[in-house]
Design a protein around this motif. Structure first.
Motif, PDB file in Angstrom:
ATOM      1  N   ARG A 139       7.649  38.266  55.390  1.00 36.39           N
ATOM      2  CA  ARG A 139       6.708  38.090  56.500  1.00 36.39           C
ATOM      3  C   ARG A 139       6.907  39.195  57.541  1.00 36.39           C
ATOM      4  O   ARG A 139       7.179  38.952  58.721  1.00 36.39           O
ATOM      5  CB  ARG A 139       6.875  36.700  57.125  1.00 36.39           C
ATOM      6  N   LEU A 140       6.734  40.442  57.070  1.00 38.28           N
ATOM      7  CA  LEU A 140       7.104  41.598  57.863  1.00 38.28           C
ATOM      8  C   LEU A 140       6.319  41.725  59.161  1.00 38.28           C
ATOM      9  O   LEU A 140       6.812  42.314  60.127  1.00 38.28           O
ATOM     10  CB  LEU A 140       6.931  42.876  57.020  1.00 38.28           C
ATOM     11  N   PHE A 141       5.109  41.225  59.190  1.00 32.67           N
ATOM     12  CA  PHE A 141       4.301  41.363  60.401  1.00 32.67           C
ATOM     13  C   PHE A 141       4.431  40.154  61.323  1.00 32.67           C
ATOM     14  O   PHE A 141       3.725  40.061  62.331  1.00 32.67           O
ATOM     15  CB  PHE A 141       2.836  41.595  60.033  1.00 32.67           C
ATOM     16  N   GLY A 142       5.342  39.236  60.989  1.00 31.91           N
ATOM     17  CA  GLY A 142       5.571  38.097  61.863  1.00 31.91           C
ATOM     18  C   GLY A 142       6.217  38.518  63.175  1.00 31.91           C
ATOM     19  O   GLY A 142       7.092  39.384  63.202  1.00 31.91           O
ATOM     20  N   ASN A 143       5.776  37.901  64.267  1.00 34.15           N
ATOM     21  CA  ASN A 143       6.333  38.187  65.605  1.00 34.15           C
ATOM     22  C   ASN A 143       6.308  39.679  65.925  1.00 34.15           C
ATOM     23  O   ASN A 143       7.248  40.205  66.549  1.00 34.15           O
ATOM     24  CB  ASN A 143       7.775  37.674  65.705  1.00 34.15           C
ATOM     25  N   TRP A 144       5.226  40.358  65.554  1.00 37.33           N
ATOM     26  CA  TRP A 144       5.179  41.815  65.714  1.00 37.33           C
ATOM     27  C   TRP A 144       5.280  42.236  67.172  1.00 37.33           C
ATOM     28  O   TRP A 144       5.639  43.377  67.470  1.00 37.33           O
ATOM     29  CB  TRP A 144       3.882  42.359  65.111  1.00 37.33           C
ATOM     30  N   TRP A 145       5.003  41.352  68.109  1.00 35.85           N
ATOM     31  CA  TRP A 145       5.044  41.675  69.527  1.00 35.85           C
ATOM     32  C   TRP A 145       6.455  41.559  70.117  1.00 35.85           C
ATOM     33  O   TRP A 145       6.698  42.011  71.228  1.00 35.85           O
ATOM     34  CB  TRP A 145       4.115  40.717  70.285  1.00 35.85           C
ATOM     35  N   ARG A 146       7.385  40.953  69.384  1.00 37.03           N
ATOM     36  CA  ARG A 146       8.698  40.652  69.944  1.00 37.03           C
ATOM     37  C   ARG A 146       9.573  41.899  69.973  1.00 37.03           C
ATOM     38  O   ARG A 146       9.686  42.618  68.987  1.00 37.03           O
ATOM     39  CB  ARG A 146       9.376  39.555  69.125  1.00 37.03           C
ATOM     40  N   THR A 147      10.202  42.146  71.106  1.00 36.78           N
ATOM     41  CA  THR A 147      11.083  43.313  71.233  1.00 36.78           C
ATOM     42  C   THR A 147      12.464  43.013  70.664  1.00 36.78           C
ATOM     43  O   THR A 147      12.958  41.889  70.750  1.00 36.78           O
ATOM     44  CB  THR A 147      11.239  43.713  72.707  1.00 36.78           C
ATOM     45  N   GLU A 148      13.061  44.042  70.074  1.00 40.71           N
ATOM     46  CA  GLU A 148      14.442  43.988  69.574  1.00 40.71           C
ATOM     47  C   GLU A 148      15.085  45.311  69.973  1.00 40.71           C
ATOM     48  O   GLU A 148      15.276  46.203  69.156  1.00 40.71           O
ATOM     49  CB  GLU A 148      14.458  43.806  68.051  1.00 40.71           C
ATOM     50  N   TRP A 149      15.409  45.438  71.280  1.00 40.99           N
ATOM     51  CA  TRP A 149      15.829  46.735  71.778  1.00 40.99           C
ATOM     52  C   TRP A 149      17.105  47.237  71.119  1.00 40.99           C
ATOM     53  O   TRP A 149      17.258  48.431  70.890  1.00 40.99           O
ATOM     54  CB  TRP A 149      16.003  46.681  73.300  1.00 40.99           C
ATOM     55  N   SER A 150      18.023  46.341  70.811  1.00 42.73           N
ATOM     56  CA  SER A 150      19.262  46.786  70.176  1.00 42.73           C
ATOM     57  C   SER A 150      18.985  47.376  68.791  1.00 42.73           C
ATOM     58  O   SER A 150      19.584  48.384  68.405  1.00 42.73           O
ATOM     59  CB  SER A 150      20.257  45.623  70.059  1.00 42.73           C
ATOM     60  N   ARG A 151      18.049  46.774  68.058  1.00 41.23           N
ATOM     61  CA  ARG A 151      17.707  47.301  66.739  1.00 41.23           C
ATOM     62  C   ARG A 151      16.935  48.613  66.869  1.00 41.23           C
ATOM     63  O   ARG A 151      17.129  49.548  66.085  1.00 41.23           O
ATOM     64  CB  ARG A 151      16.882  46.268  65.966  1.00 41.23           C
ATOM     65  N   LEU A 152      16.052  48.697  67.866  1.00 45.50           N
ATOM     66  CA  LEU A 152      15.321  49.942  68.100  1.00 45.50           C
ATOM     67  C   LEU A 152      16.286  51.083  68.405  1.00 45.50           C
ATOM     68  O   LEU A 152      16.164  52.188  67.855  1.00 45.50           O
ATOM     69  CB  LEU A 152      14.342  49.764  69.261  1.00 45.50           C
ATOM     70  N   LEU A 153      17.276  50.811  69.249  1.00 41.45           N
ATOM     71  CA  LEU A 153      18.250  51.841  69.598  1.00 41.45           C
ATOM     72  C   LEU A 153      19.110  52.220  68.400  1.00 41.45           C
ATOM     73  O   LEU A 153      19.516  53.382  68.254  1.00 41.45           O
ATOM     74  CB  LEU A 153      19.131  51.356  70.749  1.00 41.45           C
ATOM     75  N   GLU A 154      19.390  51.254  67.529  1.00 44.26           N
ATOM     76  CA  GLU A 154      20.163  51.556  66.321  1.00 44.26           C
ATOM     77  C   GLU A 154      19.395  52.519  65.417  1.00 44.26           C
ATOM     78  O   GLU A 154      19.954  53.488  64.893  1.00 44.26           O
ATOM     79  CB  GLU A 154      20.483  50.263  65.565  1.00 44.26           C
ATOM     80  N   ILE A 155      18.102  52.264  65.238  1.00 44.24           N
ATOM     81  CA  ILE A 155      17.283  53.154  64.416  1.00 44.24           C
ATOM     82  C   ILE A 155      17.167  54.524  65.066  1.00 44.24           C
ATOM     83  O   ILE A 155      17.227  55.558  64.389  1.00 44.24           O
ATOM     84  CB  ILE A 155      15.894  52.529  64.178  1.00 44.24           C
ATOM     85  N   VAL A 156      17.025  54.550  66.397  1.00 47.80           N
ATOM     86  CA  VAL A 156      16.958  55.829  67.107  1.00 47.80           C
ATOM     87  C   VAL A 156      18.271  56.592  66.938  1.00 47.80           C
ATOM     88  O   VAL A 156      18.273  57.811  66.708  1.00 47.80           O
ATOM     89  CB  VAL A 156      16.650  55.603  68.600  1.00 47.80           C
ATOM     90  N   ARG A 157      19.394  55.893  67.049  1.00 50.02           N
ATOM     91  CA  ARG A 157      20.707  56.538  66.916  1.00 50.02           C
ATOM     92  C   ARG A 157      20.861  57.205  65.561  1.00 50.02           C
ATOM     93  O   ARG A 157      21.367  58.331  65.454  1.00 50.02           O
ATOM     94  CB  ARG A 157      21.814  55.498  67.109  1.00 50.02           C
ATOM     95  N   ILE A 158      20.409  56.538  64.524  1.00 49.12           N
ATOM     96  CA  ILE A 158      20.509  57.107  63.180  1.00 49.12           C
ATOM     97  C   ILE A 158      19.391  58.104  62.927  1.00 49.12           C
ATOM     98  O   ILE A 158      19.585  59.140  62.276  1.00 49.12           O
ATOM     99  CB  ILE A 158      20.455  55.976  62.125  1.00 49.12           C
ATOM    100  N   GLY A 159      18.213  57.822  63.470  1.00 50.86           N
ATOM    101  CA  GLY A 159      17.031  58.602  63.126  1.00 50.86           C
ATOM    102  C   GLY A 159      16.870  59.918  63.841  1.00 50.86           C
ATOM    103  O   GLY A 159      16.351  60.879  63.258  1.00 50.86           O
ATOM    104  N   VAL A 160      17.293  60.007  65.097  1.00 47.67           N
ATOM    105  CA  VAL A 160      17.127  61.272  65.826  1.00 47.67           C
ATOM    106  C   VAL A 160      17.853  62.420  65.130  1.00 47.67           C
ATOM    107  O   VAL A 160      17.285  63.512  64.961  1.00 47.67           O
ATOM    108  CB  VAL A 160      17.578  61.120  67.292  1.00 47.67           C
ATOM    109  N   PRO A 161      19.107  62.241  64.698  1.00 46.54           N
ATOM    110  CA  PRO A 161      19.751  63.333  63.951  1.00 46.54           C
ATOM    111  C   PRO A 161      19.027  63.688  62.648  1.00 46.54           C
ATOM    112  O   PRO A 161      18.988  64.863  62.265  1.00 46.54           O
ATOM    113  CB  PRO A 161      21.158  62.790  63.669  1.00 46.54           C
ATOM    114  N   ILE A 162      18.457  62.685  61.968  1.00 46.74           N
ATOM    115  CA  ILE A 162      17.699  62.980  60.751  1.00 46.74           C
ATOM    116  C   ILE A 162      16.480  63.831  61.097  1.00 46.74           C
ATOM    117  O   ILE A 162      16.173  64.817  60.415  1.00 46.74           O
ATOM    118  CB  ILE A 162      17.253  61.676  60.053  1.00 46.74           C
ATOM    119  N   ALA A 163      15.784  63.452  62.166  1.00 47.73           N
ATOM    120  CA  ALA A 163      14.604  64.209  62.594  1.00 47.73           C
ATOM    121  C   ALA A 163      14.975  65.643  62.933  1.00 47.73           C
ATOM    122  O   ALA A 163      14.284  66.599  62.544  1.00 47.73           O
ATOM    123  CB  ALA A 163      13.957  63.523  63.788  1.00 47.73           C
ATOM    124  N   LEU A 164      16.081  65.833  63.643  1.00 38.52           N
ATOM    125  CA  LEU A 164      16.504  67.180  64.013  1.00 38.52           C
ATOM    126  C   LEU A 164      16.945  67.981  62.796  1.00 38.52           C
ATOM    127  O   LEU A 164      16.686  69.186  62.701  1.00 38.52           O
ATOM    128  CB  LEU A 164      17.631  67.108  65.047  1.00 38.52           C
TER     129      LEU A 164
END
Length: 486
Positions: free
Chosen positions: A237-262
């Motif tokens: 149910r991937l689109f469930g609660n699509w409006w709900r924020t998960e800032w800790s998870r967002l920051l985790e993806i950013v932490r891993i993803g920014v170096p990949i992007a660079l």
């Protein structure tokens, strides 16, 4: 409160042998490799149609796509960080439905939020090109092109997030199907809108941009339908609660993803800069470089797909706290990636004229010097195929361990200190010209490959692999806290 849905492991227990791991890796990587090759065909369609519009329109499209692609691939790398996070959650298995949904939701948020500043930049395309000293007419046409193409950015990045999620959930075949759909849509869209068939207006360059927007939107919609209806995926149910924020998870993806992007930006910028350096030697050198690089780029899609699969396989082992599985998954991926590039290197070495003939008439006297230069560059490309495959897969297995910051620094050093420095030294100071530039590219790939494989080999000593007992305790504590919080 969302109910927890128990799910069986998506891939079964960890393969006990290298052969079993190889079979699992090939099953996951094969559709991704095919999808990558089809994506190359999607890009080629635009070039084929726009090239018939004239030199100015082709130059405008080339510059516009370059600006757009640099930004888009950086964002693809950013949201692609969801793959190792989701894979680790599946490896842990407990509460995977909730955790996977959180990661997917935040990757979609990141696709939109990350794209917004880039859209502002693309909207100033004409101004940027004028500041860079480009021809005013070309700059104006590029600006008009980008004003439309920028609307493809968010659908493209969101579709990329959905693609890696589907692959991590054991359904990589959808990537092939959706990219094949994109190829058909792009072909039809360019045919209808560039030259005006079946009563549609002949919009020229703008028509090609509109076709790209339609194609990216079609891919996004296709993935939405797949994620909602696929029997295996819809349980999350991937689109469930699509409006709900998960800032800790967002920051985790950013932490891993920014170096990949660079990392992806550093590599792409090196090869783009090589093209600019070639322009200092002459138009023929630029043409030969473009052809050789295109052939090498097609071959690169094989280890790139293997690397994407390796991130998921190693990531699952990482989440399961299984060091033996991590080692087996990583070394099998490296062996397969490098082994495939041995084959492509041999083909480039033995049949270079065959590959060049796809792009130009190799027997035409007017193309003699172009063919000669391209053959020289392909000889070097054949040599660095092994390094290219090695660095791609090594980066992939390290991402499975969620290790991206130091690999980013390795890429910066290898590509821009070793690679670009060697290209300048041999191309200009030693006067090897184009051959020196290509030797520099090979040197950069060799340095990055060697350092990344060394880092993978020393993963335990460097503390990249988890301590099973300690991590299990931390995981239990964090899960208990999450349940209490809910």
């Amino acid at each position: 409160m969302t109910a927890l849905v128990p799910i069986p492991p998506l891939t079964g227990p960890a393969p006990a042998t290298a052969r079993g791991e190889l079979a699992a890796l090939v099953a996951l990587a094969s559709p991704l490799v095919v999808a990558n090759l089809l994506q190359m065909a999607v890009y080629a369609v635009d070039v084929v149609f726009v090239a018939r519009l004239g030199t100015v329109e082709l130059a405008a499209a080339t510059l516009g796509v370059y600006l757009y692609s640099v930004m888009m691939w950086a964002l693809v790398g950013l949201v692609g960080a969801a793959a190792p996070v989701i894979a680790a959650e599946l490896g842990r298995r407990r509460h995977a439905v909730r955790e996977v949904r959180r990661s997917f939701r935040m990757s979609l948020w990141l696709a939109v939020l990350g794209a917004l500043p880039f859209l502002v930049v693309l909207a100033q395309g004409e101004t940027l090109l004028r500041l860079a000293g480009q021809d005013p007419v070309v700059a104006a046409r590029t600006g008009a092109f980008l004003d439309i193409l920028l609307f493809a950015m968010i659908p493209s990045i969101a579709a990329a997030a959905m693609r890696v999620t589907a692959a991590a959930l054991g359904r990589p075949g959808w990537a092939t199907a959706v990219t094949a759909l994109a190829l058909g849509v792009n072909l039809l869209g360019n045919w209808l809108l560039v030259f005006g068939h079946w009563g549609f207006p002949a919009l020229g360059l703008e028509g090609s941009a509109i076709a790209s927007v339609i194609t990216s939107t079609a891919m996004l919609l296709a993935y939405v339908v797949i994620l909602v209806t696929d029997r295996r995926i819809r349980r999350f149910r991937l689109f469930g609660n699509w409006w709900r924020t998960e800032w800790s998870r967002l920051l985790e993806i950013v932490r891993i993803g920014v170096p990949i992007a660079l990392t992806m930006t550093f590599e792409g910028a090196l090869f783009s800069s090589a093209g600019f350096l070639m322009g200092l030697f002459g138009v023929t050198e630029v043409g030969a470089h473009a052809i050789a690089l295109q052939i090498a780029a097609v071959a690169f899609q094989i280890p790139f797909g293997i690397a994407q699969a390796a991130t998921i396989r190693v990531g699952m082992a990482y989440g399961a706290l299984d060091r033996a599985w991590m080692a087996r998954a990583g070394w099998v991926a490296l062996a397969l990636g490098i082994g495939c590039m041995v084959v492509t290197a041999a083909l480039l070495w033995l049949l270079p004229r065959l590959f060049i003939s796809v792009y130009i008439d190799v027997d035409a006297p007017a193309n003699a010097r172009l063919v000669a230069l391209t053959l020289q560059y392909l000889t070097i490309a054949a040599m660095f195929q092994l390094f290219d495959g090695g660095q791609a897969v090594a980066a992939g297995v390290l991402r499975g361990l969620q290790d991206t910051r130091v690999p980013m620094l390795i890429a910066l050093f290898g590509y821009w200190v070793v690679g670009f420095g060697t290209a300048l030294a041999l191309g200009f100071w030693a006067d090897w010209q184009g051959v020196g530039i290509w030797v520099g590219l090979a040197a950069g790939l060799f340095a990055v490959s060697l350092l990344l494989i060394w880092r993978w080999h020393r993963r335990d000593a460097l503390g990249l692999t988890p301590d099973a007992l300690a991590d299990a305790k931390l995981l239990a504590i964090s899960q208990a806290a999450a349940i209490d919080a809910r």
